[in-house]
Design a protein around this motif. Structure first.
Motif, short mmCIF file in Angstrom:
data_model
loop_
_atom_site.label_atom_id
_atom_site.label_comp_id
_atom_site.label_asym_id
_atom_site.label_seq_id
_atom_site.Cartn_x
_atom_site.Cartn_y
_atom_site.Cartn_z
N ALA A 1 13.05 15.08 23.14
CA ALA A 1 12.65 14.80 21.76
C ALA A 1 13.56 15.52 20.77
O ALA A 1 13.96 14.95 19.74
N LYS B 1 16.79 13.52 20.57
CA LYS B 1 16.61 12.28 19.81
C LYS B 1 16.68 12.57 18.31
O LYS B 1 17.36 11.85 17.54
N GLU B 2 15.99 13.60 17.87
CA GLU B 2 16.02 13.96 16.45
C GLU B 2 17.42 14.41 16.01
O GLU B 2 17.85 14.11 14.89
N ILE C 1 8.23 10.57 18.17
CA ILE C 1 9.10 11.63 18.68
C ILE C 1 8.60 13.02 18.29
O ILE C 1 8.60 13.95 19.10
N SER D 1 8.29 16.85 19.79
CA SER D 1 9.17 17.92 19.29
C SER D 1 8.39 19.02 18.57
O SER D 1 8.95 20.10 18.30
#
Length: 504
Positions: free
Chosen positions: A330, A333-334, A352, A356
């Motif tokens: 996560a 991804k961010e 997400i 996170s």
């Protein structure tokens, strides 16, 4: 101390048939932080209350029994509050002048689910009339209790901190039940001594690790991390788990800073790849700061695995690894979104950011290091992110966003929920904040619902972890990001729990 405990337990037993007194005793025991001493007695008393709940008709006992039973995981229909309404369907006029009844009603209303519309009515009714009463009378303990409840209801508070405030609020009341207060003061100070020993050990570990000197971009917040975990479980039997969990959250905080504030996308790709393979043997191509971090992090993982092996629970290391992989995935991804300047939809963002937030991982690790009887089935459930865990993580993320959006947007950071909502709907920041606050309120209702759903003690413990973690989010992100900027109320709260003993 044992004599005081016996005397306190006897009081519960003697008053078992008097439901009003029983409820009052249980409420006081919990608010004083003594519940862990009397779990069996409280459960037995509440089972008796549950059997009689339909017969309870006085305002104070209706509201208090509802709150205490739902707190304990017992389902009680909110229809019990219809007893407090008149023939026109409105709450009775005399209740508007009953300050204590209003307080009990208000506190109970915060345990509602999305189905409990009557509790929304109760909350609005109680709040309006409590605020009106405070205009005319701000003196006395009851007024202080009302002011504190309006600031933050008991259901959302950090239990250890509330116990500390409860002592202060009632210190001049001569009629308080002497045995409970004497026991609570002794217990608080003994536990505080244990907590001081723990934070000294953790601080020594942190200093010897030397990570902050080597990674100067990272936040140095090990005491704040301990405070966070203290709100999850303060009881003495969780000492070892509390230390390990504090170490995990401290190193996870540094990992968050690596992804948010320092690493390049290529470096973060390497980091994520190593964690997903759960193999950090070949790190020669990584930058030095990342090698230093991974060495410290995997050293802690080995420490946890050794503890699991000692307890005959080494098979749970799979869940430890999987929860960390999900968190790092996560984060990555961010980081990709931030690097590309991509504005996700709110739905994408929340899918997400629930991970996170760190809460699904921390709840999983907490079960592993703190619960001796946790089953694989419950750990599988955690990895699937059930309703209670999802709601806890969602509230934490939104609370954080609502107080830290402007600060985080000053640097290259993924858009927050505030920006995502504004972009999705073409509205102002003020409107977005109101909508997200409504989402927080609904997520709390989902969490309350989730806490009523469990089939075994381990699942009940999972629900309580989700609840206690989100209570800490409410405390830490109350007015500002108290974790990143701990000099204000956060510092005062830490002092109350770790520095100042209870006197009087």
């Amino acid at each position: 101390m044992e004599e005081l405990k016996e005397e306190a337990a006897a009081l519960l037993s003697i008053n078992k048939k008097d439901i009003g007194t029983t409820l009052s005793l249980i409420d006081e025991i919990q608010r004083l932080g003594l519940e862990y001493h009397f779990k069996e007695e409280i459960n037995e008393s509440l089972r008796h209350v549950l059997a009689e709940v339909e017969e309870i008709d006085d305002t104070h006992s209706v509201a208090l029994s509802f709150r205490l039973l739902r707190q304990q995981g017992y389902y009680v229909s909110s229809n019990v509050f219809k007893k407090l309404k008149d023939k026109g369907g409105k709450f009775k006029e005399e209740l508007s002048r009953d300050a204590k009844g209003l307080l009990f009603l208000y506190e109970a209303s915060w345990l509602g689910t999305r189905e409990d519309e009557i509790l929304d009515e109760a909350m609005d009714f109680a709040k309006v009339h409590m605020e009106r009463l405070l205009v005319h009378d701000k003196d006395g303990v009851l007024a202080a209790q009302i002011e504190r409840a309006l600031e933050m209801p008991y259901h959302r508070c950090m239990r250890r901190l509330e116990a500390r405030h409860y002592f202060t609020m009632h210190k001049d009341e001569k009629e308080r039940r002497h045995v409970f207060f004497e026991l609570a003061k002794l217990d608080f100070n003994l536990l505080q001594s244990m907590h001081q020993t723990e934070i000294k050990a953790i601080s020594t570990w942190w200093r010897e690790l030397g990570l902050i000197k080597k990674l100067s971009f990272a936040r140095d917040r090990v005491v704040e991390c301990y405070f966070w975990i203290l709100g999850v479980h303060f009881e003495p039997q969780f000492s070892e788990g509390r230390i390990l969990l504090t170490k995990i959250i401290a190193l996870t905080s540094v990992m968050d800073d690596i992804f948010d504030a320092y690493g390049t996308l290529e470096e973060l790709h390497q980091f994520n790849d190593a964690i997903q393979r759960w193999d950090v043997q070949d790190v020669s191509k990584m930058p030095e700061y990342m090698i230093i971090y991974l060495h410290s992090f995997m050293s802690l993982i080995r420490e946890i695995e050794e503890e699991l092996c000692r307890k005959g629970m080494l098979h749970h290391k799979y869940y430890l690894a999987e929860s960390i992989k999900a968190l790092v995935g996560a984060y990555f991804k961010e980081a990709k979104w931030a690097n590309k300047g991509y504005m996700p939809t709110l739905e994408e963002y929340l899918n997400i950011s629930v991970m996170s937030s760190g809460y699904p991982m921390l709840i999983c690790v907490a079960l592993i290091v703190m619960e001796q009887e946790v089953t694989a089935a419950v750990l599988d459930l955690v990895l699937s992110v059930p309703k209670a865990v999802e709601a806890s993580a969602l509230i934490s993320r939104l609370r954080d966003d609502l107080v830290s959006t402007k600060m985080e947007q000053e640097r290259k950071h993924v858009a927050s929920s505030v920006q995502c909502y504004m972009n999705d709907h073409g509205v102002t920041e003020q409107v977005a904040r109101l909508k997200l606050s409504t989402m927080v309120a609904n997520a709390w209702k989902d969490l309350n619902q989730g806490c009523l759903q469990y089939s075994c003690p381990s699942q009940r413990n999972l629900n309580m972890l989700a609840l206690n973690f989100v209570r800490m989010a409410e405390v830490i992100y109350k007015h500002e990001d108290g974790y990143t900027n701990p000099s204000g109320e956060m510092k005062q709260n830490i002092g109350l729990l770790l520095l100042h003993s209870v006197h009087g």
